[in-house]
Write a protein that holds these residues in place. Structure first.
Motif, PDB file in Angstrom:
ATOM      1  N   LEU A 207      -0.226   0.530  -0.644  1.00 53.09           N
ATOM      2  CA  LEU A 207      -0.456   0.498   0.823  1.00 53.09           C
ATOM      3  C   LEU A 207      -2.061   0.630   0.905  1.00 53.09           C
ATOM      4  N   ILE A 320       3.963  -4.619   1.113  1.00 48.99           N
ATOM      5  CA  ILE A 320       4.196  -3.500   1.660  1.00 48.99           C
ATOM      6  C   ILE A 320       5.563  -3.183   1.853  1.00 48.99           C
ATOM      7  N   LEU A 331       5.429   2.188   7.220  1.00 43.32           N
ATOM      8  CA  LEU A 331       4.360   1.270   6.306  1.00 43.32           C
ATOM      9  C   LEU A 331       3.617   0.440   7.091  1.00 43.32           C
ATOM     10  N   PHE A 335      -0.279  -0.359   7.848  1.00 39.33           N
ATOM     11  CA  PHE A 335      -0.848  -1.866   7.685  1.00 39.33           C
ATOM     12  C   PHE A 335      -1.306  -2.229   9.002  1.00 39.33           C
TER      13      PHE A 335
END
Length: 385
Positions: A207, A320, A331, A335
């Motif tokens: 990540l 991811i 996530l 991102f």
């Protein structure tokens, strides 16, 4: 399991909803005339929409792990319709600015659709499906400005927001009818949900890598699309605004490349796709540097830099979504937030490079950023986490 028709519908919805963010950009001059304000003041709605998007991205997208995703998508779209109608009937500029913030906040629906698609796709199809939806996203971004400018010139700026509200209403009906349900997996409260994101930053090296690389990739692409307007408006081209806008068509090559990149990302080691993206970015910077007055060389560079962006972004987004399935919305929030910050920094950097050294310094600058990304790639590749 998602059907092909469901993925195409998701791509369609994603493109038309993300367009809400960009409709206002070509309308600034028309809005300034209507409210009798300066064009620079009218331009405030463009960054207010972006600020709203950033707020929605950070505060609302994580809720997709705590709420039923389809219901959240429909609720957010309903608020978007109200916000668009508020913009269309605004009697003063203050009300339009408020509406713009809410249009931005509710334009995060594509970032809710992507985790929904990832959650309902099998491992073999996930990358390809994300690529198809990303194609819809890119087409929406590229086409929104042209549509908005044309409708605004013919029917007035308010008609654009009425049109967008009608489109979102139709989309809401289609999504309610066709989108499958996706039950949440997070059982805690909102505070715990937000705190958990920082835990993922600490414990997920993939990540961190994808977010940092995307930060610089988005900086490059936004620096280009900001600075190219100045480059084409000056000698030797001296293009008008509508002519410059047509170069977005060349960028559609990235949309065509996204499904292919996504399909490749679902097999083997998708990280290797990043090297292809870096190589294409370097090739585009070289073409831009030696463009001179050759429009064909410039257009080829535009095509390559957009394909490179898709190669990097779709690959990283696919990666991811394989990390923590029950936390895909969180996530994606991390991102995309980092990517969004990179895009903002890239716009500012592109203007600064142009001011200090023109097109040549811009080409040097984006080349340097590509090499920074290559070093980050090598650093994470050498680590055993």
């Amino acid at each position: 399991m998602l059907k092909r028709a469901d993925i195409l519908l998701m791509a369609f919805c994603t493109g038309l909803i993300v367009a809400n963010i960009y409709y206002c950009q070509p309308l600034v001059i028309l809005i300034a005339k209507d409210f009798k304000i300066s064009e620079s003041y009218a331009g405030h709605i463009t960054y207010l929409t972006q600020i709203g998007y950033a707020v929605g991205l950070f505060l609302l997208v994580p809720l997709g792990d705590m709420l039923e995703r389809k219901k959240q998508i429909l609720t957010t779209t309903a608020i978007a319709i109200v916000s668009l109608l508020l913009a269309a009937i605004s009697k003063n500029f203050i009300l339009l600015q408020i509406a713009s913030v809410f249009i931005g906040i509710t334009s995060i629906v594509p970032q809710l659709i992507l985790p929904l698609a990832a959650n309902l796709s099998n491992d073999e199809e996930r990358g390809k499906n994300i690529g198809i939806i990303m194609s819809g996203l890119l087409v929406g971004i590229l086409g929104s400005r042209a549509i908005s400018g044309t409708v605004g010139d013919l029917l007035g700026w308010r008609a654009v927001f009425f049109m967008a509200a009608i489109l979102c209403s139709l989309l809401m009906f289609l999504m309610a009818k066709r989108f499958p349900q996706s039950l949440p997996t997070f059982k805690g409260n909102y505070k715990a949900l937000m705190q958990s994101m920082f835990g993922y930053i600490k414990t997920q090296p993939v990540l961190r890598e994808t977010s940092i690389i995307n930060f610089f990739a988005f900086a490059i692409i936004m620096a280009f699309w900001t600075t190219m307007v100045l480059f084409l408006a000056n000698e030797p081209f001296k293009f008008q605004a509508y002519q410059i806008g047509l170069f977005g068509i060349a960028g559609a090559a990235g949309a065509l490349a996204a499904p292919l990149v996504g399909k490749i990302s679902g097999k083997g080691n998708p990280r290797k796709n990043l090297k292809i993206g870096f190589a294409l970015q370097l090739a585009s910077a070289l073409l831009f540097y030696f463009t001179g007055s050759n429009l064909f060389v410039f257009i080829l560079g535009v095509i390559l830099i957009d394909i490179a962006q898709q190669a990097i972004h779709v690959t990283n987004q696919t990666r991811i979504y394989t990390l923590v399935p029950e936390a895909r919305n969180r996530l994606n929030t991390i991102f995309m937030s980092v990517s969004f910050i990179g895009a903002s920094c890239g716009s500012a950097l592109g203007l600064w490079l142009w001011d200090k050294g023109g097109w040549a310094l811009f080409c040097y600058g984006i080349t340097g950023i590509v090499f920074i990304n290559m070093l980050i790639y090598k650093f994470y590749g050498s680590k055993k986490f």
